[in-house]
Design an enzyme around this catalytic site. Structure first.
Site, PDB file in Angstrom:
ATOM      1  CG  ASP A  70      -2.574   3.320   3.055  1.00 32.92           C
ATOM      2  OD1 ASP A  70      -2.048   2.997   4.138  1.00 32.92           O
ATOM      3  OD2 ASP A  70      -3.223   2.521   2.354  1.00 32.92           O
TER       4      ASP A  70
ATOM      5  N   GLY B  98      -4.705  -8.974   3.612  1.00 35.46           N
ATOM      6  CA  GLY B  98      -5.176  -7.939   2.694  1.00 35.46           C
ATOM      7  C   GLY B  98      -4.664  -8.062   1.284  1.00 35.46           C
TER       8      GLY B  98
ATOM      9  CG  HIS C 297       3.848  -1.551  -4.876  1.00 35.78           C
ATOM     10  ND1 HIS C 297       2.732  -2.337  -4.766  1.00 35.78           N
ATOM     11  CD2 HIS C 297       4.834  -2.363  -5.359  1.00 35.78           C
ATOM     12  CE1 HIS C 297       3.007  -3.568  -5.161  1.00 35.78           C
ATOM     13  NE2 HIS C 297       4.283  -3.602  -5.529  1.00 35.78           N
TER      14      HIS C 297
ATOM     15  CB  SER D  40      -5.646 -12.013  -3.815  1.00 35.51           C
ATOM     16  OG  SER D  40      -5.153 -11.164  -4.849  1.00 35.51           O
TER      17      SER D  40
ATOM     18  CG  ASN E 148      -1.827  -1.204   1.269  1.00 33.12           C
ATOM     19  OD1 ASN E 148      -2.167  -1.758   0.225  1.00 33.12           O
ATOM     20  ND2 ASN E 148      -2.206  -1.636   2.459  1.00 33.12           N
TER      21      ASN E 148
END
Length: 234
Positions: A89, A170, A104, A172, A87
């Site tokens: 954030d 969170g 990322h 897959s 994520n």
């Protein structure tokens, strides 16, 4: 201390109300992900890309850490906890996690479009066309786009090799190369996956079919009781 390594993905932030990349909705549905998050998209229409990430940044700033984020942060009282997140954030950090590696990139940072070593905190601001780095190039989001390399991947792999417990939550495990990090975990290390999907299956892993907000606090309590049944000072 036991070393807990967590690989987190968009599902944990979705429970804070943040849409996943492919679920941003609204006017963005008319664009492909490559229009909004690739070097080609940036070259074709940097203004559009900046507007998209400015919108996502505002959403991220309004979101609050949830029970899953907080449970992982509180686990630091009992264990060393390293979070490797896909994520962009900062919800893990705002919950209190002190060891967070962003595979990322980070939505609240900008970098030079020419010199990747020039990185800037955005504080409460956004990026506009005409915002330049000290060398004169346009600023871009400090994120990894489709088609770009993942500079933090070797560091993430090394963290995985040091795990005593490995938690996947969170995600897959469909996004590579992040999904391949599971192969860097030593073979004798227990792996737990927290995901409500009935379709997800990871060979050799314990699967907890609950949401992040349900499963992570329960799992964190189990770990706490194993490593320090009487409290953080024992």
């Amino acid at each position: 201390m036991q070393h807990i390594v967590v690989l987190s993905g968009s599902g944990i932030s979705a429970e804070s109300g943040l849409p996943t990349f492919r679920d941003v909705g609204g006017l963005w549905q008319q664009y492909s992900v490559y229009d909004l998050a690739s070097p080609d998209g940036w070259r074709a229409d940097p203004g559009l890309v900046l507007e998209f990430y400015n919108t996502r940044r505002q959403q991220a700033r309004q979101a609050q850490p949830n029970l899953a984020h907080k449970a992982l942060a509180e686990l630091e009282q009992y264990c060393t906890v390293s979070v490797i997140t896909q994520n962009i954030d900062d919800l893990h950090e705002r919950a209190g996690s002190s060891r967070v590696l962003h595979l990322h990139g980070e939505i609240n940072k900008a970098r030079s479009s020419r010199n990747p070593d020039l990185i800037y905190s955005l504080d409460e601001g956004d990026i506009q066309l005409g915002d330049h780095c000290e060398e004169g190039s346009q600023l871009r989001p400090h994120v990894v786009w489709f088609g770009e390399s993942v500079p933090e991947l070797p560091n993430a792999a090394e963290i995985c090799r040091q795990a005593d417990h490995f938690l996947i939550v969170g995600t897959s495990l469909q996004v590579y190369p992040a999904a391949a990090l599971i192969h860097d975990v030593p073979p004798d290390v227990p792996i737990t996956v927290i995901d409500p999907s009935e379709d997800l299956d990871v060979t050799g892993a314990r699967i907890i079919r609950k949401t992040a907000c349900e499963g992570v606090p329960e799992w964190a309590r189990e770990i706490q009781e194993k490593v320090s049944p009487s409290g953080p000072d024992n």
